[in-house]
Design a protein around this motif. Structure first.
Motif, short mmCIF file in Angstrom:
data_model
loop_
_atom_site.label_atom_id
_atom_site.label_comp_id
_atom_site.label_asym_id
_atom_site.label_seq_id
_atom_site.Cartn_x
_atom_site.Cartn_y
_atom_site.Cartn_z
N ASP A 125 0.83 -1.21 0.00
CA ASP A 125 0.00 0.00 0.00
C ASP A 125 0.86 1.26 0.00
OD1 ASP A 125 -2.49 1.20 -0.13
OD2 ASP A 125 -2.70 1.35 2.05
N GLY A 126 2.03 1.16 -0.67
CA GLY A 126 2.90 2.31 -0.83
C GLY A 126 3.90 2.52 0.29
N TYR A 127 3.82 1.71 1.35
CA TYR A 127 4.72 1.88 2.49
C TYR A 127 5.67 0.71 2.62
CZ TYR A 127 1.47 5.55 3.92
OH TYR A 127 0.69 6.68 3.95
N GLU A 128 6.91 0.99 3.07
CA GLU A 128 7.88 -0.08 3.25
C GLU A 128 7.45 -1.00 4.38
OE1 GLU A 128 12.41 0.21 2.89
OE2 GLU A 128 12.11 0.11 5.08
N ARG A 129 7.66 -2.28 4.17
CA ARG A 129 7.33 -3.28 5.18
C ARG A 129 8.49 -4.24 5.34
NH1 ARG A 129 1.54 -6.03 5.37
NH2 ARG A 129 1.20 -3.96 6.25
N LEU A 130 8.83 -4.55 6.59
CA LEU A 130 9.86 -5.54 6.87
C LEU A 130 9.22 -6.92 6.88
CD1 LEU A 130 11.92 -3.84 9.73
CD2 LEU A 130 12.27 -3.74 7.26
N LEU A 131 9.86 -7.87 6.20
CA LEU A 131 9.34 -9.22 6.08
C LEU A 131 10.36 -10.22 6.63
CD1 LEU A 131 8.01 -8.76 2.46
CD2 LEU A 131 6.61 -8.81 4.54
N HIS A 132 9.93 -11.48 6.74
CA HIS A 132 10.78 -12.49 7.34
C HIS A 132 10.79 -13.77 6.50
CE1 HIS A 132 9.28 -9.84 10.58
NE2 HIS A 132 10.53 -9.92 11.00
N ASP A 133 11.85 -14.55 6.64
CA ASP A 133 11.99 -15.78 5.87
C ASP A 133 10.76 -16.68 5.99
OD1 ASP A 133 14.49 -14.98 5.11
OD2 ASP A 133 15.59 -16.53 6.19
N ASP A 134 10.19 -16.78 7.19
CA ASP A 134 9.09 -17.70 7.44
C ASP A 134 7.72 -17.11 7.19
OD1 ASP A 134 10.74 -19.83 8.14
OD2 ASP A 134 10.85 -19.21 10.25
N ASP A 135 7.65 -15.89 6.66
CA ASP A 135 6.35 -15.35 6.26
C ASP A 135 5.75 -16.24 5.17
OD1 ASP A 135 6.30 -13.24 8.01
OD2 ASP A 135 7.08 -11.77 6.59
N THR A 136 4.43 -16.28 5.13
CA THR A 136 3.72 -17.15 4.20
C THR A 136 3.39 -16.41 2.91
OG1 THR A 136 2.75 -18.39 6.03
CG2 THR A 136 1.66 -18.56 3.90
N ALA A 137 3.85 -16.95 1.79
CA ALA A 137 3.65 -16.30 0.49
C ALA A 137 2.73 -17.12 -0.39
CB ALA A 137 5.00 -16.11 -0.21
N SER A 138 1.70 -16.46 -0.91
CA SER A 138 0.83 -17.09 -1.91
C SER A 138 1.50 -16.97 -3.28
CB SER A 138 -0.53 -16.40 -1.96
OG SER A 138 -1.25 -16.78 -3.12
N MET A 139 1.57 -18.09 -3.99
CA MET A 139 2.14 -18.10 -5.34
C MET A 139 1.07 -18.43 -6.38
SD MET A 139 5.04 -17.09 -4.52
CE MET A 139 5.60 -17.03 -6.22
N SER A 140 -0.15 -17.99 -6.11
CA SER A 140 -1.27 -18.19 -7.04
C SER A 140 -1.56 -19.66 -7.28
CB SER A 140 -1.02 -17.46 -8.36
OG SER A 140 -0.89 -16.08 -8.16
N MET A 141 -1.48 -20.45 -6.22
CA MET A 141 -1.87 -21.87 -6.27
C MET A 141 -3.11 -22.01 -5.40
SD MET A 141 0.42 -25.27 -5.51
CE MET A 141 0.31 -26.62 -6.71
N TRP A 142 -4.27 -21.92 -6.05
CA TRP A 142 -5.55 -21.84 -5.36
C TRP A 142 -6.40 -23.07 -5.61
CZ3 TRP A 142 -5.78 -17.59 -2.35
CH2 TRP A 142 -5.10 -16.44 -2.74
N GLY A 143 -7.27 -23.38 -4.66
CA GLY A 143 -8.30 -24.39 -4.85
C GLY A 143 -9.65 -23.79 -4.50
#
Length: 301
Positions: free
Chosen positions: A197-215
């Protein structure tokens, strides 16, 4: 039981990196494409129908290359994405030439989907474990939808920034938000940063990322229609670039009064793609190692 359908988002085929079309880049030891691995893993886990979403102008190229390979092993169908293919709306967009995003691409399957289905990108590698988890959910769903998600660290590129849907889940394993985060990259200090949303965000290795694999279940097409109408009705008739993604739709429905229930299915599989030309060699090395370890055969198809 109805067919278990895998919908493959491939209308972006033809976008180039370097001087080549990335979806047709031979990466496996015997010239396999990334989509070959996804189809192989899907079929082994019970998917018996593949629906490719493509553009009409790439039909001949697609069918003579990717289609010819896939049709050998599974029922294969094609749906065409066009700018005009939209749910009924209050206004028209006479100057629009750019497609409306992955939500509209999936909407083009309206009338084709009649049971539980999955969605993936054509140019991503997800891994056999991820497809097993996806098929398992669709055969015995305990929510309205699912997202097979990856550790953020397993989805980064060494060669540049990427965009990822960062998911948050509650104690029951249901996703509470999907935040489309841009320009994610690990800095020289080892810290992963991105912009939301235009603001910097700190992230972490174990954050959960969606890679467009949906059911999804078949009722999701009605959800899609509702969100597309809402999205389009808020645009001006001369809008030329705005897009709505599947992740946008899922995130908005989770927050709505309808409360879409989306199961978070984490996987330790390593995702990879060819976002940058420099990713090619790394992908080839990984796939060769998978063949050496007996995970895949070569030739694959």
């Amino acid at each position: 039981m109805s067919e278990l359908t895998l919908v493959v988002l491939a209308a972006g085929m033809g976008k180039r990196f370097g001087n080549r079309i990335k979806q047709l880049e031979p990466l496996g030891p015997s010239g396999e494409l990334l989509i070959d691995y996804s189809v192989n893993d899907a079929v082994k886990n019970g998917f018996d129908r593949i629906v490719f979403i493509i553009r009409k102008d790439i039909e001949e190229l697609f069918k003579s290359t990717i289609g010819a390979r896939v049709e050998k092993i599974v029922k294969t169908e094609y749906v065409f994405q066009s700018v005009e293919q939209l749910p009924k709306r209050e206004k028209d967009f006479p100057s629009r030439v750019k497609p409306w995003g992955t939500a509209q691409a999936l909407w083009c399957c309206n009338g084709v989907i009649d049971g539980n289905f999955a969605v993936i990108n054509a140019d991503d590698f997800y891994g056999a474990k991820a497809f097993a988890a996806l098929a398992g959910f669709l055969k015995n769903p305990d929510a309205d939808a699912c997202s097979v998600d990856f550790r953020l660290a397993n989805t980064l590129s060494e060669y540049g920034a990427v965009n990822r849907g960062i998911c948050r889940a509650n104690a029951d394993g249901l996703i509470t938000s999907v935040e489309e985060t841009k320009q994610i990259i690990r800095g020289e200090d080892g810290i992963i940063r991105g912009k939301y949303d235009g603001y910097e965000r700190l992230l972490h290795d174990d954050d959960t990322a969606s890679m467009s694999m949906w059911g999804f279940n078949a009722e999701f097409m009605g959800v899609l229609r509702h969100q597309l109408r809402k999205f389009l009705d808020n645009l001006q008739p001369d809008e030329g670039t705005a897009e709505l993604t599947i992740a946008d739709v899922v995130g908005r429905e989770i927050q709505s009064s309808r409360g879409l229930r989306v199961r978070d299915i984490p996987t330790d599989s390593r995702w990879f793609g060819v976002t940058y030309e420099s990713d090619i060699e790394s992908a080839r090395e990984t796939l060769s190692k998978y063949v050496e370890d007996g995970i895949y055969k070569s030739p694959l198809i």
